[in-house]
Write an enzyme that holds these catalytic residues in place. Structure first.
Site, PDB file in Angstrom:
ATOM      1  CE  LYS A  78      -6.493   1.245  11.299  1.00 53.68           C
ATOM      2  NZ  LYS A  78      -5.471   0.696  10.782  1.00 53.68           N
ATOM      3  CB  VAL A  96       1.788   4.215   4.908  1.00 52.41           C
ATOM      4  CG1 VAL A  96       2.876   4.210   6.088  1.00 52.41           C
ATOM      5  CG2 VAL A  96       1.041   5.550   5.043  1.00 52.41           C
ATOM      6  N   GLY A 113       0.865  -1.299   0.008  1.00 48.35           N
ATOM      7  CA  GLY A 113      -0.061   0.079  -0.138  1.00 48.35           C
ATOM      8  C   GLY A 113       0.802   1.137  -0.019  1.00 48.35           C
ATOM      9  CG  ASP A 139      -7.253 -11.512   4.027  1.00 54.64           C
ATOM     10  OD1 ASP A 139      -7.343 -11.006   5.128  1.00 54.64           O
ATOM     11  OD2 ASP A 139      -8.155 -11.436   3.122  1.00 54.64           O
ATOM     12  CE1 TYR A 195      -9.003   2.931   8.715  1.00 51.01           C
ATOM     13  CE2 TYR A 195      -9.297   5.258   9.747  1.00 51.01           C
ATOM     14  CZ  TYR A 195      -8.466   4.341   8.788  1.00 51.01           C
ATOM     15  OH  TYR A 195      -7.367   4.447   8.846  1.00 51.01           O
ATOM     16  CG  ASP A 227      -1.102  -5.749   0.235  1.00 48.79           C
ATOM     17  OD1 ASP A 227      -2.141  -5.468  -0.281  1.00 48.79           O
ATOM     18  OD2 ASP A 227      -0.621  -4.477   0.725  1.00 48.79           O
ATOM     19  CD  GLN A 274      -5.268 -12.683  29.448  1.00 48.42           C
ATOM     20  OE1 GLN A 274      -6.031 -11.748  28.956  1.00 48.42           O
ATOM     21  NE2 GLN A 274      -5.426 -13.831  29.396  1.00 48.42           N
TER      22      GLN A 274
HETATM   23  P1  NAD Z   1      -3.297   1.929   1.644  1.00 48.65           P
HETATM   24  O1  NAD Z   1      -4.785   1.529   1.478  1.00 48.65           O
HETATM   25  O2  NAD Z   1      -2.839   2.339   0.650  1.00 48.65           O
HETATM   26  O3  NAD Z   1      -2.691   0.691   2.445  1.00 48.65           O
HETATM   27  C1  NAD Z   1      -3.450  -0.576   3.085  1.00 48.65           C
HETATM   28  C2  NAD Z   1      -2.762  -1.755   2.257  1.00 48.65           C
HETATM   29  O4  NAD Z   1      -3.276  -2.881   3.148  1.00 48.65           O
HETATM   30  C3  NAD Z   1      -3.123  -2.037   0.839  1.00 48.65           C
HETATM   31  O5  NAD Z   1      -1.938  -2.523   0.271  1.00 48.65           O
HETATM   32  C4  NAD Z   1      -4.071  -3.226   1.054  1.00 48.65           C
HETATM   33  O6  NAD Z   1      -4.097  -3.827  -0.132  1.00 48.65           O
HETATM   34  C5  NAD Z   1      -3.720  -4.087   2.244  1.00 48.65           C
HETATM   35  N1  NAD Z   1      -4.764  -4.594   2.876  1.00 48.65           N
HETATM   36  C6  NAD Z   1      -5.844  -4.316   3.392  1.00 48.65           C
HETATM   37  N2  NAD Z   1      -6.679  -5.277   3.743  1.00 48.65           N
HETATM   38  C7  NAD Z   1      -5.779  -6.537   4.011  1.00 48.65           C
HETATM   39  C8  NAD Z   1      -6.072  -7.356   4.418  1.00 48.65           C
HETATM   40  N3  NAD Z   1      -7.074  -8.141   4.892  1.00 48.65           N
HETATM   41  N4  NAD Z   1      -4.892  -8.449   4.356  1.00 48.65           N
HETATM   42  C9  NAD Z   1      -3.736  -7.984   3.681  1.00 48.65           C
HETATM   43  N5  NAD Z   1      -3.489  -6.763   3.360  1.00 48.65           N
HETATM   44  C10 NAD Z   1      -4.637  -5.944   3.383  1.00 48.65           C
HETATM   45  O7  NAD Z   1      -3.521   2.690   2.977  1.00 48.65           O
HETATM   46  P2  NAD Z   1      -2.338   3.594   3.873  1.00 48.65           P
HETATM   47  O8  NAD Z   1      -2.797   5.042   3.624  1.00 48.65           O
HETATM   48  O9  NAD Z   1      -0.949   3.174   3.231  1.00 48.65           O
HETATM   49  O10 NAD Z   1      -2.563   3.136   5.044  1.00 48.65           O
HETATM   50  C11 NAD Z   1      -1.773   2.128   5.920  1.00 48.65           C
HETATM   51  C12 NAD Z   1      -2.301   2.092   7.353  1.00 48.65           C
HETATM   52  O11 NAD Z   1      -2.057   3.108   7.788  1.00 48.65           O
HETATM   53  C13 NAD Z   1      -3.603   1.635   7.583  1.00 48.65           C
HETATM   54  O12 NAD Z   1      -3.786   0.777   8.690  1.00 48.65           O
HETATM   55  C14 NAD Z   1      -4.349   2.804   7.776  1.00 48.65           C
HETATM   56  O13 NAD Z   1      -5.525   2.818   8.709  1.00 48.65           O
HETATM   57  C15 NAD Z   1      -3.248   3.584   8.696  1.00 48.65           C
HETATM   58  N6  NAD Z   1      -3.369   5.058   8.640  1.00 48.65           N
HETATM   59  C16 NAD Z   1      -3.131   5.971   7.151  1.00 48.65           C
HETATM   60  C17 NAD Z   1      -3.456   6.962   7.426  1.00 48.65           C
HETATM   61  C18 NAD Z   1      -3.115   7.832   5.939  1.00 48.65           C
HETATM   62  O14 NAD Z   1      -3.368   9.186   6.200  1.00 48.65           O
HETATM   63  N7  NAD Z   1      -2.503   7.189   5.010  1.00 48.65           N
HETATM   64  C19 NAD Z   1      -3.991   7.957   8.396  1.00 48.65           C
HETATM   65  C20 NAD Z   1      -4.147   7.008   9.450  1.00 48.65           C
HETATM   66  C21 NAD Z   1      -3.815   5.655   9.701  1.00 48.65           C
END
Ligand code: NAD
Ligand code: UDP
Length: 312
Positions: A150, A15, A13, A59, A146, A34, A163
């Protein structure tokens, strides 16, 4: 210190892929897992020839065991468009996925970092938000899958820490932007940059008076790694850029940086859209010595270049 073997869930993804880059650059071995729900191979294609990198389709909702030293658990749909279209999958990924990662870490004695979010504060009544604030979240609204997912992930992490003494790191990530944001995930920075580059109307939801504080992705990744490497165990730490702006201001900045002819178009504000958001990062400064370094102009310029190249 010996190099570590590190699992990054959601590593393909936005980040996660930057995190893989940085961890490899630091000399570690990285397994990127992923299911490509919102991520893509393209984000990690440049790493395929690196012998310390491994890409695994999987997954987090499935149990797994893997010999690793650390897990950065980033997997979760993260943009309102994606998580509101798939609420059950979203909450399940946050809850069941986090439970599975905690059990994995307990089993192999690894350290876990869970990607929490400023959304745990909901539509905050305290400004800026400190980690002590418990939040103001609608448990049955469109963002609940969401936000509450979280919040439950945090509760699970703290419970495993209490624990079973599993070491857990809990960054609360505020709005982050940069290259490799998903083109169509509807987040404000990618939407505005693409609209500006194409000369299309800039879609402002509501009056554009709501605020956000945007952090460039390299700053965030540094904060995540510093937190993982610290001894700041089992307590949330805000990671974000405190520089707050209105959404209308952001639109005007992007129009100026792209020299775009786009005009503003006002559309209805989505339900439960938080009014103000700004991190108090005193804890990160004090305990990690971390604060963001990339200015909004620098960060937006790099992001604009990325989207320009993508659409050439
Ligand atoms: P993103 O959608 O680009 O990345 C998420 C990744 O997780 C994707 O590659 C997706 O394919 C993968 N994914 C989703 N469900 C999955 C599963 N069940 N099993 C395996 N892989 C799975 O989003 P991002 O912006 O890179 O966010 C990454 C993390 O950071 C997330 O947990 C998000 O909640 C958290 N976050 C991001 C932001 C932001 O502004 N980007 C802010 C707060 C929190
Ligand atoms: N937003 C907007 N136009 C868009 C996309 C988003 O005005 O095309 C607004 C949205 O209503 C919110 C802010 O920008 O107030 C940030 O939205 P995003 O989805 O990026 O993140 P989040 O709401 O999760 O902070």
């Amino acid at each position: 210190m010996r190099d570590k073997r590190i699992l990054v869930t959601g590593g393909a993804g936005f980040v996660g892929s930057h995190l893989c880059d940085r961890l490899l650059a630091l000399g570690h071995e990285v397994v990127c897992m992923d299911n490509f729900f919102t991520g893509s191979r393209a984000n990690v294609l440049h790493l395929m020839d690196n012998r310390r990198f491994e890409l695994m389709r999987g997954d987090v909702n499935q149990k797994m065991v893997l010999e690793v030293d650390e897990v950065y658990h980033m997997a979760c749909p993260a943009s309102p468009i994606h998580y509101q279209r798939h609420p059950v999958r979203t909450i399940s990924t946050s809850v069941v996925g986090t439970l599975n990662m905690l059990e994995l870490c307990r089993e192999v004695h690894a350290k876990l970092l869970i990607a929490s979010t400023s959304e745990v504060y909901g539509d905050p009544e305290q400004h800026p938000q400190t980690e002590e604030y418990w939040g103001h979240v609608n448990p049955i609204g469109p963002r609940a899958c969401y936000d509450e997912g979280k919040r439950c992930a945090e509760a699970l992490a703290i419970s495993f820490s209490r624990q079973y003494s599993v070491p857990v790191r809990i960054p609360r990530i505020f709005n982050t932007y940069g290259p490799r944001m998903h083109e169509h995930d509807g987040r404000v920075v990618s939407n505005f940059v693409l609209q500006a580059l194409m000369g299309k109307p800039i879609t402002i939801y509501g009056e554009g008076d709501q605020t956000r504080s945007f952090c460039y992705v390299s700053d965030l990744v540094e904060g995540l790694i510093w937190l993982m490497d610290s001894d700041v165990d089992a307590q949330p730490v805000n990671l974000g850029n405190p520089s707050e702006r209105t959404i209308r201001q952001l639109a005007e900045e992007i129009i100026a940086l792209t020299s775009s002819s786009s005009k503003l178009r006002f559309e209805p504000l989505p339900e439960d859209d938080p009014t103000r958001r700004q991190p108090d990062i005193s804890r990160a400064k004090e305990l990690l010595g971390w604060s963001p370094r990339v200015s909004i102009d620098e960060g937006l310029t790099a992001t604009i270049e990325y989207f320009r190249a993508l659409n050439d």
